[in-house]
Design a protein around this motif. Structure first.
Motif, PDB file in Angstrom:
ATOM      1  N   VAL B 161      50.022  41.725  36.921  1.00  0.00           N
ATOM      2  CA  VAL B 161      49.743  41.788  38.363  1.00  0.00           C
ATOM      3  C   VAL B 161      48.804  42.949  38.671  1.00  0.00           C
ATOM      4  O   VAL B 161      47.965  42.861  39.562  1.00  0.00           O
ATOM      5  CB  VAL B 161      51.011  41.875  39.252  1.00  0.00           C
ATOM      6  CG1 VAL B 161      51.792  40.607  39.207  1.00  0.00           C
ATOM      7  CG2 VAL B 161      51.872  43.054  38.910  1.00  0.00           C
ATOM      8  N   TRP B 162      48.935  44.029  37.886  1.00  0.00           N
ATOM      9  CA  TRP B 162      48.023  45.163  38.096  1.00  0.00           C
ATOM     10  C   TRP B 162      46.591  44.743  37.753  1.00  0.00           C
ATOM     11  O   TRP B 162      45.650  45.049  38.481  1.00  0.00           O
ATOM     12  CB  TRP B 162      48.472  46.344  37.245  1.00  0.00           C
ATOM     13  CG  TRP B 162      47.543  47.500  37.344  1.00  0.00           C
ATOM     14  CD1 TRP B 162      47.477  48.418  38.360  1.00  0.00           C
ATOM     15  CD2 TRP B 162      46.509  47.845  36.415  1.00  0.00           C
ATOM     16  NE1 TRP B 162      46.471  49.316  38.108  1.00  0.00           N
ATOM     17  CE2 TRP B 162      45.860  48.994  36.923  1.00  0.00           C
ATOM     18  CE3 TRP B 162      46.078  47.310  35.201  1.00  0.00           C
ATOM     19  CZ2 TRP B 162      44.804  49.607  36.264  1.00  0.00           C
ATOM     20  CZ3 TRP B 162      45.030  47.915  34.544  1.00  0.00           C
ATOM     21  CH2 TRP B 162      44.399  49.052  35.065  1.00  0.00           C
ATOM     22  N   LEU B 163      46.449  44.019  36.626  1.00  0.00           N
ATOM     23  CA  LEU B 163      45.123  43.521  36.238  1.00  0.00           C
ATOM     24  C   LEU B 163      44.552  42.599  37.311  1.00  0.00           C
ATOM     25  O   LEU B 163      43.385  42.698  37.686  1.00  0.00           O
ATOM     26  CB  LEU B 163      45.223  42.744  34.923  1.00  0.00           C
ATOM     27  CG  LEU B 163      45.016  43.513  33.632  1.00  0.00           C
ATOM     28  CD1 LEU B 163      45.296  42.613  32.438  1.00  0.00           C
ATOM     29  CD2 LEU B 163      43.583  44.018  33.568  1.00  0.00           C
ATOM     30  N   LEU B 164      45.416  41.695  37.800  1.00  0.00           N
ATOM     31  CA  LEU B 164      44.980  40.736  38.820  1.00  0.00           C
ATOM     32  C   LEU B 164      44.493  41.466  40.067  1.00  0.00           C
ATOM     33  O   LEU B 164      43.419  41.174  40.604  1.00  0.00           O
ATOM     34  CB  LEU B 164      46.148  39.817  39.167  1.00  0.00           C
ATOM     35  CG  LEU B 164      45.860  38.725  40.192  1.00  0.00           C
ATOM     36  CD1 LEU B 164      44.954  37.675  39.594  1.00  0.00           C
ATOM     37  CD2 LEU B 164      47.146  38.085  40.678  1.00  0.00           C
ATOM     38  N   GLU B 165      45.263  42.457  40.498  1.00  0.00           N
ATOM     39  CA  GLU B 165      44.917  43.219  41.690  1.00  0.00           C
ATOM     40  C   GLU B 165      43.590  43.959  41.492  1.00  0.00           C
ATOM     41  O   GLU B 165      42.713  43.944  42.343  1.00  0.00           O
ATOM     42  CB  GLU B 165      46.039  44.219  41.972  1.00  0.00           C
ATOM     43  CG  GLU B 165      46.635  44.069  43.342  1.00  0.00           C
ATOM     44  CD  GLU B 165      46.327  45.274  44.186  1.00  0.00           C
ATOM     45  OE1 GLU B 165      45.989  45.092  45.355  1.00  0.00           O
ATOM     46  OE2 GLU B 165      46.403  46.393  43.651  1.00  0.00           O
ATOM     47  N   THR B 166      43.462  44.603  40.323  1.00  0.00           N
ATOM     48  CA  THR B 166      42.251  45.387  40.062  1.00  0.00           C
ATOM     49  C   THR B 166      41.027  44.479  39.985  1.00  0.00           C
ATOM     50  O   THR B 166      39.985  44.789  40.553  1.00  0.00           O
ATOM     51  CB  THR B 166      42.410  46.166  38.742  1.00  0.00           C
ATOM     52  OG1 THR B 166      43.687  46.797  38.754  1.00  0.00           O
ATOM     53  CG2 THR B 166      41.342  47.220  38.596  1.00  0.00           C
ATOM     54  N   LEU B 167      41.180  43.346  39.291  1.00  0.00           N
ATOM     55  CA  LEU B 167      40.044  42.437  39.152  1.00  0.00           C
ATOM     56  C   LEU B 167      39.598  41.896  40.502  1.00  0.00           C
ATOM     57  O   LEU B 167      38.404  41.830  40.792  1.00  0.00           O
ATOM     58  CB  LEU B 167      40.418  41.265  38.233  1.00  0.00           C
ATOM     59  CG  LEU B 167      40.494  41.564  36.737  1.00  0.00           C
ATOM     60  CD1 LEU B 167      41.057  40.367  35.987  1.00  0.00           C
ATOM     61  CD2 LEU B 167      39.123  41.909  36.194  1.00  0.00           C
ATOM     62  N   THR B 168      40.559  41.524  41.353  1.00  0.00           N
ATOM     63  CA  THR B 168      40.155  40.946  42.642  1.00  0.00           C
ATOM     64  C   THR B 168      39.603  42.017  43.572  1.00  0.00           C
ATOM     65  O   THR B 168      38.729  41.737  44.370  1.00  0.00           O
ATOM     66  CB  THR B 168      41.322  40.222  43.322  1.00  0.00           C
ATOM     67  OG1 THR B 168      42.435  41.108  43.353  1.00  0.00           O
ATOM     68  CG2 THR B 168      41.706  38.981  42.589  1.00  0.00           C
ATOM     69  N   ARG B 169      40.098  43.277  43.452  1.00  0.00           N
ATOM     70  CA  ARG B 169      39.536  44.367  44.267  1.00  0.00           C
ATOM     71  C   ARG B 169      38.048  44.556  43.970  1.00  0.00           C
ATOM     72  O   ARG B 169      37.279  44.945  44.830  1.00  0.00           O
ATOM     73  CB  ARG B 169      40.225  45.699  43.960  1.00  0.00           C
ATOM     74  CG  ARG B 169      41.649  45.837  44.421  1.00  0.00           C
ATOM     75  CD  ARG B 169      41.771  45.945  45.896  1.00  0.00           C
ATOM     76  NE  ARG B 169      42.298  44.692  46.382  1.00  0.00           N
ATOM     77  CZ  ARG B 169      42.457  44.383  47.646  1.00  0.00           C
ATOM     78  NH1 ARG B 169      42.113  45.229  48.580  1.00  0.00           N
ATOM     79  NH2 ARG B 169      42.945  43.225  48.019  1.00  0.00           N
ATOM     80  N   LEU B 170      37.663  44.331  42.699  1.00  0.00           N
ATOM     81  CA  LEU B 170      36.280  44.557  42.318  1.00  0.00           C
ATOM     82  C   LEU B 170      35.336  43.627  43.066  1.00  0.00           C
ATOM     83  O   LEU B 170      34.165  43.934  43.249  1.00  0.00           O
ATOM     84  CB  LEU B 170      36.099  44.343  40.810  1.00  0.00           C
ATOM     85  CG  LEU B 170      36.757  45.380  39.895  1.00  0.00           C
ATOM     86  CD1 LEU B 170      36.539  45.020  38.445  1.00  0.00           C
ATOM     87  CD2 LEU B 170      36.211  46.765  40.183  1.00  0.00           C
ATOM     88  N   ARG B 171      35.859  42.475  43.468  1.00  0.00           N
ATOM     89  CA  ARG B 171      34.972  41.510  44.109  1.00  0.00           C
ATOM     90  C   ARG B 171      35.372  41.237  45.547  1.00  0.00           C
ATOM     91  O   ARG B 171      35.135  40.160  46.072  1.00  0.00           O
ATOM     92  CB  ARG B 171      34.988  40.200  43.317  1.00  0.00           C
ATOM     93  CG  ARG B 171      33.902  40.141  42.278  1.00  0.00           C
ATOM     94  CD  ARG B 171      33.561  38.711  41.965  1.00  0.00           C
ATOM     95  NE  ARG B 171      33.269  37.947  43.170  1.00  0.00           N
ATOM     96  CZ  ARG B 171      32.866  36.706  43.140  1.00  0.00           C
ATOM     97  NH1 ARG B 171      32.721  36.086  42.008  1.00  0.00           N
ATOM     98  NH2 ARG B 171      32.612  36.050  44.258  1.00  0.00           N
ATOM     99  N   GLN B 172      35.976  42.224  46.205  1.00  0.00           N
ATOM    100  CA  GLN B 172      36.429  41.959  47.567  1.00  0.00           C
ATOM    101  C   GLN B 172      35.241  41.926  48.539  1.00  0.00           C
ATOM    102  O   GLN B 172      34.196  42.495  48.284  1.00  0.00           O
ATOM    103  CB  GLN B 172      37.430  43.012  47.993  1.00  0.00           C
ATOM    104  CG  GLN B 172      36.822  44.395  48.133  1.00  0.00           C
ATOM    105  CD  GLN B 172      37.889  45.416  48.434  1.00  0.00           C
ATOM    106  OE1 GLN B 172      39.053  45.129  48.352  1.00  0.00           O
ATOM    107  NE2 GLN B 172      37.466  46.598  48.781  1.00  0.00           N
TER     108      GLN B 172
END
Lengths: 275, 367
Positions: B161-172
């Motif tokens: 979930v941390w990876l998911l959150e970080t990855l999606t933050r990169l493309r917000q």
């Protein structure tokens, strides 16, 4: 065109910003903005072309984006406050409309209040009062997903007003409204500002509304303040041409109202500068 | 400026009075409480049916006798009920509840109707964590093996979930909200990555442990045991109060991340806390019964359809719907082929896919 015409604010009332900068990645959206004070009790406008940083300025003043610099409300620094305390003083209404949920209009208002005061009981009469003043009391029990965009925008406004902030920052609050509701909202905001000494700053695109309803306006261009003052004074033909690339001037109508008359628009794309 | 006209053609004339609005709100909340009560009753019935139906069928009277006064019940019935059927039925209910609650919170904090532990890789990560601890044979003296598997699954789920959150933050987007497609695509990448890692574990596993591992990939309730049920129930009892305490903030977050922030909600903090609860619940579910898909995806949609989006009601409704769905599916998995218990993960996937497609097709283009 002269550069930033504003001096650091001297009076303590109203909302002012000092040295506000916002960066997004390597791109600077707001360049060291010093502005204000926006006086309480009247309506104030933030004007400027698309992409000039109007929304970002509002979001930075409300604390919704990381920013450098100071934001002062009646002399009190907002920038150091925790988000919850800051939101209680200064409510920023985002440009986006409330999502179409299966939640009634009334519940939307009650939830916004409960977030700030989870232990308090629902104040249904107060929420209904705001809906009535907005002219949408008949929608109180309808779910958001059955409403039109304009109606949801009114619900968002009622949500912000029902929290009794001391400063209200509205990002294009009239964008989805028909003329009746546009002027109804303007009248309500002006009345509410005068009654409670609210600082009310809104991003507007309609310059005629800024001219006739707002006492103070600031004009942004490419992330910098180009003018600050009474709209009728600052919206000169030279400025309108420099900012919006239109040939226009402000005329006075028979009943004293100001309106823009546009003679032409520059459509040729700007010649790219040689490097 | 001329004053605006007092009436507007688009306005219906019937304005609700305060009393009427108060009555309507109260009626709505009563209706929601009734729905919750009905869901709970349905769940109870389904658990009882799960206990009664099987190769050696128990009559309702024998069932209640063995359930309420096990000391005087015939040993056969007692054994069937307390050793086999009841753990199976309760495990189904607890896992369903955990997935339902995790799915409801996940869809809210990621602002995504397709979010669930299964679709976004949290379950796959948990399965990897569990298989890692089995294959490498981790054990600490004095600590039950179940706990170590659960802990390992939890750590990997949190990582996902941390990876998911970080990855999606990169493309917000500039408003701070990640696009639906970004979240889903990152989730798909995580599912495939962790599935590959689970396959790698199977590849290097010895023949004995391989059998254990296959159990995770299929998702099966047949190994339900009382300590695992206790731990899962404890996790539910520990996370539900925190989720309910955040209900107002989650309700406001449903209106949009920007709006929630403008109303004073610390969205990143709310999201972090919710993701911690989600990884705990889905990791425990995976550690004990393997990957069971679609329950966490469907239950929140059913809950919103039944009680609306006031999260005080949506969260428990999703929990109960999840428990009810998995409980009935578990029963189905036992009676579908007489004498064979089909792994529950297979049945939920077959039942869940039509729902999944419905959700995708009902999405507005561009949403």
């Amino acid at each position: 065109m002269n550069t930033v015409p504003t001096a650091p604010p001297k009076t303590a009332t109203g909302l002012s910003v000092q040295g506000l900068s916002v960066r997004h990645g390597h791109h600077t959206i707001l360049h060291d903005i010093t502005l204000g004070p926006f006086p309480p009790g009247v309506l104030c406008a933030v004007l400027g072309p698309n992409g000039s940083g109007k929304s970002t300025l509002l979001r930075a003043m409300g604390g919704l984006v990381p920013a450098r610099g100071r934001v002062l409300l009646h002399g009190q620094a907002l920038d150091g406050l925790p988000l919850k305390a800051r939101a209680r003083l200064c409510c920023t209404l985002p440009q986006s409309l409330p999502e179409p949920l299966r939640l009634s209009v009334l519940e939307t208002l009650l939830a916004a209040r409960r977030v700030a005061h989870p232990a308090q009981a629902d104040d249904i009469p107060a929420a209904l009062g705001w809906l009535e003043r907005m002219g949408i009391a008949s929608l109180a029990l309808r779910p958001l997903n059955e409403l039109s965009g304009g109606q949801r925008q009114l619900v968002g406004l009622a949500q912000a007003l029902s929290r009794h902030p001391r400063a209200l920052l509205l990002d294009e609050p009239l964008s989805a409204l028909d003329p009746h509701y546009q002027y109804r909202v303007l009248a309500l905001l002006r009345e509410e500002a005068a009654r409670s000494g609210l600082v009310c700053i809104m991003v507007l695109h309609d310059l005629n509304q800024a001219l006739n309803w707002c006492q103070t306006a600031c004009i942004l261009h490419e992330g910098q303040v180009r003018a600050f003052g009474a709209p009728r004074t600052i919206l000169t033909p030279a400025l309108l041409h420099a900012i919006y690339r239109i040939h226009a001037c402000v005329d006075t109508g028979t009943q004293g109202q100001a309106f823009m008359s546009v003679q032409g628009v520059e459509t040729a794309d700007q010649v790219p500068q040689k490097v | 400026m001329p004053e605006p006209a007092p009436t507007h053609p688009a306005l219906p004339s019937a304005l609700p009075s305060t009393a009427k609005a108060q009555a309507a709100c109260a009626a709505l909340n009563r209706r929601r409480q009734l729905v919750l009560a009905l869901l709970a009753a349905g769940l109870l019935l389904s658990i009882l049916a799960d206990c009664a139906i099987g190769p050696a069928s128990l009559s309702p009277r024998a069932l209640l006798h063995a359930l309420l006064t096990p000391d005087t019940a015939p040993p056969g019935a007692r054994l069937i009920l307390w050793r086999i059927r009841l753990p199976y039925a309760l495990m189904a209910a607890c896992v369903g509840a955990a997935l339902g609650l995790a799915g409801a919170e996940m869809q809210t904090v990621l602002a995504n109707p397709l979010a669930s532990p299964f679709t976004l890789g949290t379950s796959a990560a948990g399965a990897f964590g569990a298989s890692l601890s089995i294959v490498l044979g981790w054990h600490i003296s004095g600590v039950p093996q179940t706990w170590i598997i659960a802990l390992s699954a939890f750590v990997c789920s949190m990582l996902s979930v941390w990876l998911l959150e970080t990855l999606t933050r990169l493309r917000q987007t500039e408003t701070g909200r990640a696009e639906t497609s970004t979240v889903v695509l990152c989730g798909v990448a995580l599912v495939f990555s962790f599935q590959a890692l689970v396959a790698l574990m199977q590849f290097i596993a010895s023949e004995d442990t391989l059998q254990d591992l296959v159990f995770w990939t299929l998702g099966s309730l047949t190994r339900a045991a009382w300590p695992a049920i206790g731990l899962l129930a404890l996790a539910l009892a520990g996370t539900l109060p925190f989720a309910l305490a955040a209900a107002w903030r989650l309700t406001v977050l449903r209106m949009g991340e920007d709006r929630a922030a403008s109303l004073g909600v610390d969205v990143p903090r709310l999201r972090r806390a919710a993701l911690l609860r989600i990884s705990l619940l889905s990791a425990l579910a995976v550690a004990f019964v393997g990957v069971i898909g679609f329950v966490g995806l469907i239950a929140p949609h059913i809950a919103r359809g039944l009680v609306g989006e006031d999260q005080r009601y949506t969260l428990p409704a999703s929990l109960l719907s999840g428990a009810f769905i998995l409980s009935t599916t578990a029963l189905l998995a036992r009676v579908l082929v007489p004498g064979v218990v089909v792994p529950t993960g297979i049945v939920t996937a077959l039942v869940g896919i039509p729902f999944f497609l419905t959700i995708i097709l009902r999405q507005k283009p561009g949403a």
